[in-house]
Design an enzyme around this catalytic site. Structure first.
Site, PDB file in Angstrom:
ATOM      1  N   SER A  98       0.830  -1.203   0.000  1.00  0.00           N
ATOM      2  CA  SER A  98       0.000   0.000   0.000  1.00  0.00           C
ATOM      3  C   SER A  98       0.866   1.255   0.000  1.00  0.00           C
ATOM      4  CB  SER A  98      -0.899   0.007   1.235  1.00  0.00           C
ATOM      5  OG  SER A  98      -1.535   1.247   1.412  1.00  0.00           O
ATOM      6  N   TYR A 123      -2.392  -0.288  10.099  1.00  0.00           N
ATOM      7  CA  TYR A 123      -2.579  -0.849   8.758  1.00  0.00           C
ATOM      8  C   TYR A 123      -1.300  -0.702   7.941  1.00  0.00           C
ATOM      9  CZ  TYR A 123      -3.971  -1.062   3.863  1.00  0.00           C
ATOM     10  OH  TYR A 123      -4.032  -1.362   2.525  1.00  0.00           O
TER      11      TYR A 123
END
Length: 306
Positions: A98, A123
């Site tokens: 990501s 995350y």
């Protein structure tokens, strides 16, 4: 494989699956990444040559509310993927990382050859961990691995918790939209078809050792072992306010703005350097937000009968 959890609308997931099941080449297995025995059995039975792992607990904000689900899915689950690949001689593992891993990095465009050691959410930390775990398996077991840092993916069939979905829904319903950092967010919005094209091309381009890699000056996104990390982004930064304007133009209604401060764990700007993607697989995402947003809203109106 997909465990069809209720992080967002399960009916949307089932509607996607219904389309995929029209192909004789597709099979759905309903298990969770973190369940090691079913995962081991899946790999043993599947005899996969290539594995694409896009499964994870997603979302920056939810990682603040429910951190343990990220460890279960993104760390324990990814270990099960790596173990499956290791024990079944998979030729290439491609997995979703990501743009969130860049965290506090502010030098634009964000470059995979720069270190990413300051994540701003759990995350992001789990995605950075995935890259490090992949490198260890590439090193220990000569497993080719490639991580893909996706930049703000949007398009038809997307997640209902993402900005485009929320904005479209509320603008059509003439309800306020929450605009964080008072609209001064910059994003490298990347259309789903470009993401898919990048994933397919990279999967066919098996990760290989970098013969020029130097331990005295270690390059973070390559290695002396078969390991790679790429950005996949549109390489075209857009201000959030312009993104909303395009939605308004396509929908034919004006938004009601509810300006809010930056949320914890978020970053003000993303912008992808995609030079490696271009040089190694000959691909550069190029779908404009005008085209991409129109495609999404056409799909949205059709899916929800609006």
């Amino acid at each position: 494989m997909d465990n069809l959890n209720d992080y967002y609308d399960v009916n949307l997931k089932k509607a996607r699956l219904a389309i995929l099941k029209e192909s004789d080449l597709f099979k759905h297995v309903n298990i969770s990444l973190q369940d090691d025995q079913p995962m081991s059995e899946l790999f043993a039975q599947g005899k996969f040559t290539h594995v694409i792992n896009l499964a994870a607990q997603a979302g920056v904000r939810y990682s603040i509310e429910n951190p343990r689900s990220y460890i279960d899915s993104n760390i324990v689950g990814f270990l099960n993927i790596l173990e499956g690949c290791r024990h079944n001689k998979v030729e290439h593992l491609v997995y979703a990382s990501s743009s969130s891993v860049y965290g506090k990095n502010t030098k634009m465009p964000l470059n995979p050859h720069e270190g990413v050691d300051h994540p701003m959410s759990l995350y992001a930390a789990t995605k950075k961990s995935n890259e490090m775990m992949a490198h260890s398996y590439s090193s220990l077991y000569d497993l080719p691995t490639t991580g893909l840092r996706f930049f703000t993916v949007y398009g038809p069939w997307g997640r209902p918790d993402m900005a485009l979905f929320l904005f479209t829904k509320n603008i059509l319903a003439e309800k306020p939209i929450n605009v964080f950092n008072y609209g001064k967010m910059m994003r490298d919005f990347t259309y789903i078809d470009d993401i898919v094209e990048g994933v397919v091309r990279v999967t066919k381009n098996t990760a290989a050792p970098n013969p020029d890699w130097d331990g005295d000056n270690p390059d973070p996104c390559t290695s002396s072992v078969p390991y790679r990390v790429y950005n996949i982004g549109n390489n075209n930064v857009v201000e959030l306010s312009r993104y909303i304007e395009v939605i308004e133009e396509v929908v034919g209604k004006k938004a009601i703005y509810n300006y809010m401060p930056m949320q914890p764990g978020d970053v003000p700007a993303t912008f992808a350097n995609v030079d490696d993607l271009v040089s190694d697989v000959g691909f550069k995402p190029d779908t404009t937000i005008d085209a991409g947003i129109k495609n999404f809203i056409d799909w949205y109106r059709d899916y929800y009968n609006i």
